[in-house]
Every structure is written in structure tokens, then in C-alpha cells.
Design an enzyme around this catalytic site. Structure first.
Site, mmCIF file in Angstrom:
data_model
loop_
_atom_site.group_PDB
_atom_site.id
_atom_site.type_symbol
_atom_site.label_atom_id
_atom_site.label_comp_id
_atom_site.label_asym_id
_atom_site.label_seq_id
_atom_site.Cartn_x
_atom_site.Cartn_y
_atom_site.Cartn_z
ATOM 1 N N SER A 241 0.661 -1.109 -0.042
ATOM 2 C CA SER A 241 -0.034 -0.149 -0.119
ATOM 3 C C SER A 241 0.804 1.272 -0.178
ATOM 4 O O SER A 241 0.274 2.218 -0.483
ATOM 5 C CB SER A 241 -1.036 0.053 1.272
ATOM 6 O OG SER A 241 -0.229 0.164 2.208
ATOM 7 N N LYS B 27 3.375 9.457 3.309
ATOM 8 C CA LYS B 27 3.455 10.598 2.261
ATOM 9 C C LYS B 27 4.246 11.606 2.501
ATOM 10 O O LYS B 27 4.535 11.849 3.896
ATOM 11 C CB LYS B 27 2.073 11.122 1.729
ATOM 12 C CG LYS B 27 0.769 9.932 1.178
ATOM 13 C CD LYS B 27 1.177 9.682 -0.226
ATOM 14 C CE LYS B 27 0.089 8.901 -0.798
ATOM 15 N NZ LYS B 27 -0.397 7.514 -0.168
#
Lengths: 226, 226
Positions: B144, B183
Site C-alpha cells: 500500500s 506520504k
DNA sequence: TTTGACAACGAACAGATGTTCCGATTATAC
DNA sequence: GTATAATCGGAACATCTGTTCGTTGTCAAA
């Protein structure tokens, strides 16, 4: 040494943690000998140094010391003794750093002595010493290998070799394109080779075995961020 | 064929001080082996590790290394090798390993003592000890976080903190989606936050500061392949 | 005194390990 | 090319060196 001829050797042996004087002396001898020679004594060295007259007795005491956790022994290994220290210094294996890895320039030559002294520490639990033969560290420049999940600035560990197994991530030169690339090696029937990016959302490259000059296999990546 | 394009290892051997790549690799192997086992390798250990097919050839190279003053040998002494070089045994910093990092499950709690004794070695030259405060190791499960150039099985080093600077790669929970993500943190005017994948070919996510629950900052990645 | 753990001894064995010798191969210098 | 040095290969050999086994001695506790 005549047993009992002197009375200095007395202690309670009921305590399974404690060791006898002889065992303590043995441990100290091993330590001194190792320090002096940079390798451990043999059983016969110990026998002679402590005035013991049989190797089996030395082995017996070594067993005790090992059972007490004070000594480590390699099985059937000559001079395979090492004294266990209280603070087991965890040493970091080192690999030589050869330079940079980019799409456009050849891999640095291990023969090149220009940075012969530069080394990189690697995590020993992830990369045990026996897996580091012919492995060198390279710093990646540019984002040309982003599809192998390797970014600009990353340190990659590459084992220099001319062959690869299916599934290895290889460092290879594409002869015709004269470019260096980092891809998963997937040979197919008929001499074709599929180079699959580690990032599976990207498209593979199909080439031929003749066009592929395998230079090494990537064994690891070290990245510092932030 | 272009000369030198297919590099076979060559060097000048006229310099009596220099050693060949073989010899250098032998020396490095002895050093690593000794470090790992606390005793030196036998000639046959070296032979197998370097893919040499005779013990005499190993002995030959050991003679060269000894003549160069890089190695000491005990005569007719098993495993009686010691590397002369003054490589000062670099210590490996340790960080605690807390568990796994996935998109769907919360970050492991450092207070949790279930893996309290599991640690991971990190390269000290890339991650000096003073930068490892509040840093823990996590193993990534699933792909992911592939857009942050982190793959299944990677070990990520995360500093647990609730704030981040622009440009940091953060571990954050998206409150509304109840998902964990990795991120680059790019706050924008008006309370919006842009979450930019490290892989610049991918699209950013725009969310709000309220929806963002920063849990930590990634400081490194360790990956083993092959 | 008996008993059992600990310590010691000696001899033989098996395996691990360094050494040596000779020839073949390969690279570098001339 | 030719010569020379460096490197490689295989095999046998000689020792180191750890291991095993049976026996004996010592000492403290029951």
C-alpha cells in the site's frame, strides 16, 4: 600439579553459577592468549599452560564454562573458542563504497583504488557477513531507477556477478541502448528476457539475452530521509 | 566489440605494494568472518566463500597478503589468521522493533512490551546515534505504500512525533478514511494539506489538516532483496 | 562407610586443517 | 610472438586438534 597438595582450592560447588578456580584460570588464560596472538588457544595449548596432563580434562572444563555461558565454542572447530563479554559489542559489517550508480555511466570498477578506503556500515542482522562476499555499496544519482523503488541518494548494495537467478533484481547494461538499469530479471523461453520493474504498476521491458550484460545483483537498499 | 565495454578485471601488478581484487576480497572476507564468529576462517572456509577450487591457491594468496604486511599467520596453526589493518570495529546502533506497518492497522505502541527485546541494527554512518531518539523500526506489510518507494518487507525507521516539517515523509492516519499512509507532507494555504507520493510520477492526495493525524516521520528505509 | 558430584588421567580415534608438489592456465612486459 | 610473472587446479600428505571412552582420585553430605 598434585591434587590436594596445596589447600588453596576450596569453594562450594553446590552453586551451579559459580566456577572453580581452575576454570577461572582457564578462562583468563584463554583471554590473555587470544589477546596476544589474535587467535584462541588449542586445547593442548591450554593443557600445557595450566599444567594439566590430558586434553579430555581441558575439554571437560571448557564444557562447564560453556554451560555457564562464559565461553562460546565452535563444534569441531580448531581454536574455535571465544570468551563471552558482558557487553557484547555489536559490530557493523562494512562494505566498500565504490562510487555512484546512474543510468548513463558504467558501474565503478572494484579494482579502482580511488576510494579504496571508503566503507559503508550495513545492518548485520539484515545482511550477515556470509552474504556480503563481492558486495559493494553504490550511491544512486538521479531518479532513473525509480521503478525499482530506488530513489536519488539511496545507497544500494550490489553483489558483482555476471549471472543471475530468476527474480533477482539485476544491475545490467543494455548493450544496444548503452544504458544501465535496475530491474527484476525474468528470462523467458526463446532467449527473450523480461525486465520487470519492482513497482508492479509499471510496464516491463522485453529484450534479448544477447542485449543484456548482467553486471550484478542488488542485495539491498539503504535510504535516509528527512 | 568495444574494448573495455565488457570489463574483465585487470590491473597493473608491478607495484609490489598493491594487491589484486581477489586478495582484497580475501582480506575483507577474513575480517568479516572473524568479526562474525570471533575466530578466523580456515583455509577451506575461505576457499568455499570465494569460490576457489583449491586450498593451495588460498595459501598462495595468504602468502602474498602476509608479505604485504596485511595479514599475520601462525605457522601450522589452525585458523591462525589475523588481519593487521587498523579497522576500528565500528559499533552498530540499535533501534527497537515494534511490529508491522500496514495501511489498515494502527502503529504499534512503543509502550507495548511484547517485542521489547527485539532490536534492529542500523548503519551508524547513515544514522548517527543522536538522530535515533524516539525512532523505532517497523516492518512494512503489503504494497500500500509503494508510492512512497516502500515495498512489502521493507524495514522503515520512524521517529514517533505528532508534528512534521514541510517535505517530511510522514506516517499519518487519515481520520475519515481510517487508513494509515506514508506520504510527503506539503501543507498549503487555507488548512489544506497535499500528500505527495515520493514517486513523482504519481498523483498527490489533497486533504485537510483536521483530517490528518500525524503519528511520525520516516527517517529511513532498510531493504534486503535477492 | 557409602554415595554421588566433581575433577583428573591416558590413550586412541576421527576429523579438521595447513602444507607441499607439480602441472596448467592466463595476463603482462618485451 | 615470446618470455616472465601471476594465478589457478588437483591431489596427497602430515599434523593439528577436538572428541570419546574407560578408569581413577577427591571431597562433602547422608
Amino acid at each position: 600439579m598434585i591434587p590436594g597438595s596445596d589447600q588453596r582450592r576450596r569453594r562450594s560447588r553446590r552453586n551451579p553459577e559459580s566456577i572453580s578456580l581452575r576454570q577461572r584460570e582457564m578462562l583468563e588464560f584463554i583471554e590473555r592468549y587470544s589477546q596476544a596472538h589474535q587467535y584462541a588457544p588449542s586445547i593442548r595449548d591450554i593443557r600445557d599452560a595450566l599444567g594439566i596432563s590430558s586434553t579430555s580434562l581441558v575439554a571437560y572444563h571448557l564444557d562447564v564454562l560453556e554451560a555457564r555461558g562464559l565461553l562460546r565454542r565452535g563444534e569441531r572447530t580448531s581454536r574455535g573458542l571465544s570468551v563471552v563479554t558482558t557487553t557484547p559489542a555489536i559490530h557493523a559489517p562494512q562494505v566498500r563504497w565504490l562510487g555512484t550508480l546512474t543510468a548513463g555511466t558504467p558501474l565503478p570498477d572494484p579494482e579502482d583504488t580511488s576510494h579504496s578506503d571508503t566503507t559503508v556500515s550495513v545492518p548485520g542482522d539484515l545482511f550477515p557477513a556470509e552474504r556480503l562476499q563481492s558486495v559493494y555499496a553504490l550511491t544512486v544519482r538521479g531518479n532513473s531507477m525509480i521503478d525499482a523503488l530506488v530513489a536519488d541518494g539511496d545507497t544500494v548494495l550490489v553483489r558483482y556477478q555476471q549471472t543471475a537467478d530468476r527474480g533477482d533484481i539485476i544491475v545490467a547494461r543494455l548493450r544496444h541502448e548503452n544504458a544501465y538499469t535496475l530491474k527484476r530479471y525474468e528470462p523467458e523461453a526463446g532467449g527473450a528476457v523480461r525486465l520487470q520493474p519492482a513497482n508492479t504498476t509499471m510496464e516491463p521491458i522485453i529484450t534479448t539475452a544477447e542485449n543484456l550484460d548482467i553486471q550484478g545483483v542488488m542485495v539491498g537498499v539503504l535510504r535516509r530521509t528527512g
